[in-house]
Motif scaffolding. Sequence first.
Motif: not given
Length: 152
Positions: A107-115
């Motif tokens: 969720s949030g602005d970086l949804e779909g990213s990977t930490f």
Amino acid sequence: MSSAIPTATSVVESAVIRAPLSHVWHYIKLQDFSKFWHTIDKSEFVKGAAEEADIVKWSFRDGTVLEVKQEEHSTINHFITYSVITSQPELTYSSVLSTIRCYAVTSGDLEGSTFVEWSGNFSSDADAGVIQDAKFKRREALADLAKVAMKK
């Protein structure tokens, strides 16, 4: 009296990679590190290694050769833990255990990213220079991983 500088014997570096977890996780196999980390010239399984152990040889562009052993791997929880078992030239410390963990940003602005978090726990004989070097190598490798994963 020792002239050694007291230092923590662990390092943790992390990054948010603007690519889905599936794209990033695809590269997190010891034998595939050369597909993203530009300082590794070749990564390959060690022939004759015990069947119960995955041992991979990393040949770096600077001539360093490491044999790393997969200690743990989870495709469910998206992490891999490995140790260095041999090194040419020899390491200046006794041991290191490293873990790479990947988390989907949901969720949030970086949804779909990977930490991605890459930790290293060194034996107590590792000095401040070793820890600093590990920090910068992990940052460099995470940046390389981001470049490759975002192209996929």
